[in-house]
Design an enzyme around this catalytic site. Structure first.
Site, short mmCIF file in Angstrom:
data_model
loop_
_atom_site.label_atom_id
_atom_site.label_comp_id
_atom_site.label_asym_id
_atom_site.label_seq_id
_atom_site.Cartn_x
_atom_site.Cartn_y
_atom_site.Cartn_z
CB CYS A 110 -2.82 7.08 2.05
SG CYS A 110 -2.69 8.14 0.62
CG HIS A 111 -1.91 3.80 4.37
ND1 HIS A 111 -1.06 4.55 3.62
CD2 HIS A 111 -2.23 2.72 3.64
CE1 HIS A 111 -0.85 3.93 2.46
NE2 HIS A 111 -1.54 2.82 2.45
N GLY A 112 -4.89 6.54 7.09
CA GLY A 112 -5.54 6.98 8.32
C GLY A 112 -4.64 7.46 9.45
N PRO A 156 -0.77 4.87 11.50
CG PRO A 156 -0.82 4.19 9.25
CD PRO A 156 -1.64 4.87 10.30
CE1 TYR A 208 -0.89 -0.06 -0.32
CE2 TYR A 208 -3.27 -0.30 -0.40
CZ TYR A 208 -2.15 0.49 -0.25
OH TYR A 208 -2.31 1.84 -0.01
#
Lengths: 182, 414
Positions: free
Chosen positions: A146-148, A161, B300
């Site tokens: 999703c966000h690495g 993150p 987002y």
């Protein structure tokens, strides 16, 4: 106090008492009325009843991983190789965003078993790395698409993150090949 | 409400009888027929009416959908497919609602940018503007809750990611975030309990919107409409009665808007959605690439641009909250950007920034995209916190017309 210097005006009257007690009653009563309407949204008895699960580890070969459900969440169980355990132990804690030793994340005598809640601590996605073909990230553990976020083979956050390591759920070994989670 | 000529004349016994008891027809006539509107309104001023139409469409179609939808974990996905395939005219009404949400946001974004360009937030319209920000906020909450209901993969993981934003409160008070998220979910993960409460709230919020919209229109009718010159109505010749002038313009614009709406509904009902939402929710598989609906993408992108979890959440909510302070952040006395030679360019750069953030929000958060998202996020906030307060210190406004009439008819007219 009869016959003292204080006049009637200085004495707390019945009305003073009522103007304090009235709002106090109203506030306490109001809070007590609101609470059921707030608390009804918390997990119900059915959700709490599913809070523990037993897992047989015998069929899991070295290098394999399984995913089971606990409280509606996936739990990752990985049977780690000697090499993976050594790697996880050799990491300098000062290099970690959320410093925690590998031994603190496993049970003494069962270091080959790594049990984790399979939910990224960033925003709750399920990291990749359980299947053989999965991308496991830069540290051979798990990678959240999703966000690495990259996790190592002790489930600790290394890059990305996510603020914390993958959570270790409460569990005990009931025998060498059986655990109870929750 | 602003005073103006009252031409209401009850005809017939019933309307006279009513007028003496509850003069609602007189009020409506005064506010929506006689009401003076600036004579120079352009088509950007038709979006208020269009948005009212959108709200009505969403409520009407939503009530129908709720008659056939089943908010249960095991049946939600199938019941939406059942609506689309089996329910009489469900093939029409379901896309009307889903596409309607997108159309609502297209209209609201145009409406907001119109307000920013022409300074519609400035004195005496501060409360009107803040009510608008609240409406925008409740619209976003309603859209988010509604997107959960089809219970596809994007629904499920969208909810998971967005509700998890609150877990960042753990960084303020340990345990608080987790407690809040568990409370929102009604369990230890997104589940059927989450779905039913979201359905309940999704049905509630549109009526909250109705109330806010009524206040928004009330405040508008106290202050009067802004217009492209930003000048106040000074003489009678500056204005025209709302009906038939503004009303017919509104109706024409609405017709064009409905054509676009209908094109999506009939020819591309899924174009604005995600293919992944045709896969039933699965708590064990996260889609490779989670993206919110297009109307949330700029926010987002801001969330992901900040390298800290709590920081990202604060920046995202801050990006919306900052709008509420715009009436006091902008220090220029000139309302309309038409007469602000530099502000105009900063405004267009801001509009471009929002589009760019939207584009970046749809891409994976990797490498060069993150850097660009950070640059645009920085400008997003700089526009509000630097350009608005300080630009007017050295910007000289261009010559403004003396009145609205002069702007329309040229000098010498009265």
């Amino acid at each position: 106090m009869e016959g003292s210097l204080a006049s009637d005006a200085d004495e707390p009257t019945r009305r003073d008492f009522l103007t304090l007690a009235g709002p106090a009653f109203f506030a306490v009563g109001g809070a007590m009325t609101v609470w059921p309407f707030v608390h009804q949204m918390n997990p119900d008895a059915g959700a709490l009843a599913l809070a523990s699960v037993e897992v047989d580890l015998a069929p899991v070969e070295e290098g394999q991983a399984i995913t089971i459900m606990w409280r509606g969440k996936p739990v990752f169980i990985r049977h780690r190789t000697k090499k993976e355990i050594d790697e996880a132990r050799d990491v300098k804690l000062t290099n970690l965003p959320d410093p925690q030793s590998d031994t603190a994340r496993t049970k003494a005598g069962h270091e080959k078993w790594l049990v984790l809640v399979g939910i990224c601590t960033h925003l709750g996605c399920i990291p990749k790395g359980q299947s053989l073909g999965d991308v496991k990230g830069d540290y051979e553990g798990w990678f959240c698409p999703c966000h690495g976020s990259h996790y190592d083979n002790s489930g600790r956050i290394r890059k990305g993150p996510a603020p914390r390591n993958l959570e270790v759920p409460p569990y005990q070994f009931q025998s060498d090949t059986q655990i109870k989670i929750g | 409400m602003s005073s103006h000529e009252d031409t209401y004349e009850p005809k017939g016994r019933v309307s006279k009888w009513m007028d003496e008891r509850l003069p609602i027809a007189r009020m409506m006539h005064g506010q929506f027929v006689d009401f003076p509107t600036p004579r120079n309104l352009n088509y950007l001023w038709t979006f208020g009416g269009i948005l009212t139409f959108c709200l009505v469409v969403q409520i009407a179609s939503g009530i129908v959908l709720a008659m056939h939808y089943i908010p249960a974990e095991s049946m939600a996905f199938d019941s939406v497919q059942h609506i689309k395939r089996d329910v009489n005219y469900g093939w029409l009404i379901q896309p009307l609602h889903a596409v309607g949400a997108s159309m609502f946001f297209i209209a609201v974004y145009i409406h907001i940018f119109r307000g920013l360009y022409y300074g519609s937030y400035k004195e005496p319209r501060e409360v009107l503007w803040i009510l608008g920000v609240l409406i925008f906020l409740v619209m976003m909450a309603t859209g988010f809750l509604g997107y959960t209901l089809p219970w596809g993969q994007m629904s499920f993981w969208g909810v998971t990611v967005i509700t998890n934003l609150f877990s960042s409160l753990d960084e303020v008070i340990p345990g608080l975030g987790t407690a809040v998220v568990t409370w929102l979910w009604g369990g230890y993960s997104v589940s059927g309990a989450t779905l039913t409460r979201f359905f309940s709230l999704h049905y509630l919020l549109p009526f909250v919107l109705c109330g806010l919209v009524a206040l928004h229109i009330w405040a508008l009718h106290v202050a009067g409409q802004n217009n492209p010159t930003g000048l106040d109505i000074k003489t009678k010749s500056d204005s025209l009665p709302m009906s038939p002038y503004a009303v017919s313009k509104d109706l024409f614009a609405l017709s064009v808007f409905i054509m676009l709406f209908a094109w999506f509904v009939f020819f591309a009902p899924d174009y604005l959605g995600h293919a992944d939402n045709y896969i039933p929710a699965n708590a064990l598989v996260t889609p490779a690439h989670i993206v919110p609906e297009w109307y949330f993408l700029p926010f987002y992108a801001i969330l992901r641009a900040i390298p800290s979890k709590l920081g990202g959440v604060i920046a995202m909510f801050g990006a919306i909250a900052v709008l509420a302070f715009v009436p006091w952040l902008d220090t220029s006395r000139v309302r309309s950007a038409r007469y602000r030679p530099y502000f105009k360019w900063f405004f267009w750069l801001f509009a471009f920034t929002c589009l760019a953030l939207g584009y970046l929000g749809s891409l994976p958060a990797e490498g060069i995209y993150v850097m660009w998202a950070r640059i645009f996020t920085a400008y997003y906030f700089a526009f509000f916190l630097l350009v608005m307060p300080f630009l007017s210190l050295w910007e000289t406004p261009t010559q403004m017309p003396g009145s609205i009439s002069e702007a329309v008819l040229g000098k010498g007219s009265k």
